[in-house]
Design an enzyme around this catalytic site. Structure first.
Site, PDB file in Angstrom:
ATOM      1  N   ALA A  11      94.934 -68.857 -44.067  1.00 37.69           N
ATOM      2  CA  ALA A  11      94.791 -67.832 -42.891  1.00 37.69           C
ATOM      3  C   ALA A  11      96.098 -67.049 -42.481  1.00 37.69           C
ATOM      4  CB  ALA A  11      94.297 -68.584 -41.851  1.00 37.69           C
ATOM      5  N   SER A  12      97.120 -67.163 -43.446  1.00 34.50           N
ATOM      6  CA  SER A  12      98.309 -66.585 -43.005  1.00 34.50           C
ATOM      7  C   SER A  12      98.364 -64.899 -43.096  1.00 34.50           C
ATOM      8  CB  SER A  12      99.525 -67.008 -43.808  1.00 34.50           C
ATOM      9  OG  SER A  12      99.172 -67.011 -45.341  1.00 34.50           O
ATOM     10  N   ASN A  88      88.979 -70.550 -47.624  1.00 36.68           N
ATOM     11  CA  ASN A  88      89.209 -69.149 -48.101  1.00 36.68           C
ATOM     12  C   ASN A  88      90.357 -69.094 -49.009  1.00 36.68           C
ATOM     13  OD1 ASN A  88      89.595 -66.245 -47.536  1.00 36.68           O
ATOM     14  ND2 ASN A  88      91.548 -67.107 -46.974  1.00 36.68           N
ATOM     15  N   TYR A 153      89.240 -67.274 -62.857  1.00 36.30           N
ATOM     16  CA  TYR A 153      88.726 -66.844 -61.627  1.00 36.30           C
ATOM     17  C   TYR A 153      87.092 -66.916 -61.529  1.00 36.30           C
ATOM     18  CZ  TYR A 153      88.951 -64.139 -57.053  1.00 36.30           C
ATOM     19  OH  TYR A 153      88.619 -63.742 -55.755  1.00 36.30           O
ATOM     20  N   LYS A 157      85.009 -69.352 -59.172  1.00 36.62           N
ATOM     21  CA  LYS A 157      84.167 -68.849 -58.038  1.00 36.62           C
ATOM     22  C   LYS A 157      82.773 -69.163 -58.237  1.00 36.62           C
ATOM     23  CE  LYS A 157      87.353 -66.947 -55.365  1.00 36.62           C
ATOM     24  NZ  LYS A 157      87.828 -67.433 -54.282  1.00 36.62           N
ATOM     25  N   ILE A 186      88.356 -55.925 -51.646  1.00 35.24           N
ATOM     26  CA  ILE A 186      88.771 -55.876 -50.233  1.00 35.24           C
ATOM     27  C   ILE A 186      90.225 -55.552 -50.416  1.00 35.24           C
ATOM     28  CG2 ILE A 186      88.742 -57.249 -47.984  1.00 35.24           C
ATOM     29  CD1 ILE A 186      85.929 -56.688 -49.269  1.00 35.24           C
TER      30      ILE A 186
HETATM   31  P1  NAP Z   1      95.626 -63.028 -50.251  1.00 38.07           P
HETATM   32  O1  NAP Z   1      95.905 -61.637 -49.335  1.00 38.07           O
HETATM   33  O2  NAP Z   1      96.434 -63.170 -51.385  1.00 38.07           O
HETATM   34  O3  NAP Z   1      95.818 -64.387 -49.186  1.00 38.07           O
HETATM   35  C1  NAP Z   1      95.734 -65.444 -49.810  1.00 38.07           C
HETATM   36  C2  NAP Z   1      95.750 -66.521 -48.918  1.00 38.07           C
HETATM   37  O4  NAP Z   1      95.440 -67.772 -49.638  1.00 38.07           O
HETATM   38  C3  NAP Z   1      97.265 -66.829 -48.186  1.00 38.07           C
HETATM   39  O5  NAP Z   1      97.008 -66.995 -46.757  1.00 38.07           O
HETATM   40  C4  NAP Z   1      98.039 -67.865 -48.830  1.00 38.07           C
HETATM   41  O6  NAP Z   1      98.862 -68.590 -48.196  1.00 38.07           O
HETATM   42  C5  NAP Z   1      96.670 -68.723 -49.253  1.00 38.07           C
HETATM   43  N1  NAP Z   1      96.997 -69.655 -50.339  1.00 38.07           N
HETATM   44  C6  NAP Z   1      97.192 -69.215 -51.497  1.00 38.07           C
HETATM   45  N2  NAP Z   1      97.296 -70.294 -52.197  1.00 38.07           N
HETATM   46  C7  NAP Z   1      97.174 -71.263 -51.463  1.00 38.07           C
HETATM   47  C8  NAP Z   1      97.393 -73.055 -51.459  1.00 38.07           C
HETATM   48  N3  NAP Z   1      97.781 -73.566 -52.700  1.00 38.07           N
HETATM   49  N4  NAP Z   1      97.242 -73.789 -50.378  1.00 38.07           N
HETATM   50  C9  NAP Z   1      97.068 -73.083 -49.316  1.00 38.07           C
HETATM   51  N5  NAP Z   1      96.874 -71.911 -48.956  1.00 38.07           N
HETATM   52  C10 NAP Z   1      97.217 -70.987 -49.942  1.00 38.07           C
HETATM   53  O7  NAP Z   1      93.805 -63.053 -50.426  1.00 38.07           O
HETATM   54  P2  NAP Z   1      92.680 -62.247 -49.941  1.00 38.07           P
HETATM   55  O8  NAP Z   1      92.625 -61.317 -50.669  1.00 38.07           O
HETATM   56  O9  NAP Z   1      92.686 -62.454 -48.578  1.00 38.07           O
HETATM   57  O10 NAP Z   1      91.690 -63.492 -50.623  1.00 38.07           O
HETATM   58  C11 NAP Z   1      91.085 -64.538 -49.697  1.00 38.07           C
HETATM   59  C12 NAP Z   1      90.005 -65.157 -50.384  1.00 38.07           C
HETATM   60  O11 NAP Z   1      89.065 -64.126 -50.651  1.00 38.07           O
HETATM   61  C13 NAP Z   1      90.331 -65.780 -51.747  1.00 38.07           C
HETATM   62  O12 NAP Z   1      89.464 -66.985 -51.941  1.00 38.07           O
HETATM   63  C14 NAP Z   1      89.797 -64.637 -52.835  1.00 38.07           C
HETATM   64  O13 NAP Z   1      89.840 -65.291 -54.115  1.00 38.07           O
HETATM   65  C15 NAP Z   1      88.674 -64.231 -52.100  1.00 38.07           C
HETATM   66  N6  NAP Z   1      88.146 -62.881 -52.680  1.00 38.07           N
HETATM   67  C16 NAP Z   1      89.308 -61.911 -52.282  1.00 38.07           C
HETATM   68  C17 NAP Z   1      88.698 -60.448 -52.706  1.00 38.07           C
HETATM   69  C18 NAP Z   1      89.468 -59.296 -52.473  1.00 38.07           C
HETATM   70  O14 NAP Z   1      89.040 -58.324 -53.128  1.00 38.07           O
HETATM   71  N7  NAP Z   1      90.577 -59.458 -51.748  1.00 38.07           N
HETATM   72  C19 NAP Z   1      87.425 -60.347 -53.538  1.00 38.07           C
HETATM   73  C20 NAP Z   1      86.821 -61.494 -53.841  1.00 38.07           C
HETATM   74  C21 NAP Z   1      87.396 -62.824 -53.132  1.00 38.07           C
HETATM   75  P3  NAP Z   1     100.340 -68.018 -48.164  1.00 38.07           P
HETATM   76  O15 NAP Z   1     100.554 -66.800 -47.510  1.00 38.07           O
HETATM   77  O16 NAP Z   1     101.128 -69.206 -47.325  1.00 38.07           O
HETATM   78  O17 NAP Z   1     100.702 -67.984 -49.501  1.00 38.07           O
END
Ligand code: NAP
Length: 241
Positions: A11-12, A88, A153, A157, A186
């Protein structure tokens, strides 16, 4: 009235941050999990506290079973309950299968799928005692349809979706709902390097999704969707219609 508590992993920043802020707006105290982005996580905590609810950043690597166990135990000790869990946290390590090394496969399966088991198990135990709770797992349309260059991935999922459906059946009688959200594209750090104009052309609603599109769905499932369980809600601008 007893406080209600939400835990959002990863959630950062990105989608997780938006979910944390949205749940704070709904009156939850929110635990912000992160693994490396300490300053951004603390900034989210401050933003949430300014809304008049409590927040805390808790660092643990969701792919590390022992770290997760300690982290969840500490959260339950301090907050006493978890009403909403948003699984998440996630990563990508994309490559065609012939070029994908074991490390890329394992990192994605551990961080995106095994983590969901590690985090959910102790949380659902607490929810079963409460006889209430909502678990929302961040899947992806890739887990339903697959995506070239993302066998790791897409597998993770798809696993999250199977986990969601099985767990929903196990815990429904305890008043706990379990659902998955399947985002399309997204705009976050995860999709930063993609050609967004080209992607938008192929999306019926002609734009990438915003983090709030996902966060509002999560809030709905947590707050209003009390008769919805075992579902996968696509939030993808019509990409999969
Ligand atoms: P993001 O902007 O890259 O953020 C990822 C988040 O996950 C960050 O808060 C990160 O923490 C945390 N994280 C990564 N590895 C971790 C670990 N080992 N332990 C704890 N925290 C961890 O990603 P996002 O796009 O927001 O995606 C969030 C979720 O939505 C994911 O599950 C992703 O697969 C899913 N999703 C995203 C999209 C898209 O288009 N963006 C589409 C489909 C699904 P740090 O900041 O501390 O690294």
């Amino acid at each position: 009235m007893e406080k209600k508590v939400a835990l959002v992993t990863g959630a950062s920043r990105g989608i997780g941050k938006a979910c944390a802020l949205e749940l704070a707006d709904a009156g939850y105290d929110v635990v912000i999990n992160y693994v490396s982005s300490e300053a951004p996580a603390l900034a989210v905590v401050e933003e949430i506290k300014a809304k008049g609810v409590n927040a805390k950043a808790v660092k643990f690597d969701v792919s590390d079973k022992d770290e997760v166990a300690q982290g969840i135990a500490a959260i339950l000790e301090e907050f006493g309950r978890i009403d909403v869990l948003v699984n998440n946290a996630g990563i990508t390590r994309d490559n065609l299968i012939i070029r994908m090394d074991d490390a890329a496969w394992e990192a994605v399966i551990n961080t995106n799928l095994n983590s969901v088991f590690y985090v959910t198990k102790p949380v659902v135990k607490a929810m079963m005692k409460q006889r209430s709770g909502a678990i929302i797992n961040m899947a992806s349309i890739c887990g339903v349809y697959g995506n070239a260059g993302q066998t790791n991935y897409s597998s993770a999922k798809a696993g999250v979706i199977g986990f969601t459906k099985a767990l929903a059946k196990e815990v429904a009688s305890r008043g706990i709902t379990v659902n998955a959200v399947a985002p399309g594209f997204i705009a976050t750090d995860m999709t930063h390097d993609l050609d967004k104009d080209k992607i938008a052309e192929n999306i019926p609603l002609k734009r990438l999704g915003e983090v709030d599109d996902i966060a509002k769905t999560v809030r709905f499932l947590a707050e209003d969707g009390k008769y919805i369980t075992s579902q996968v809600i696509s939030v993808d601008g019509g990409l999969t219609i």
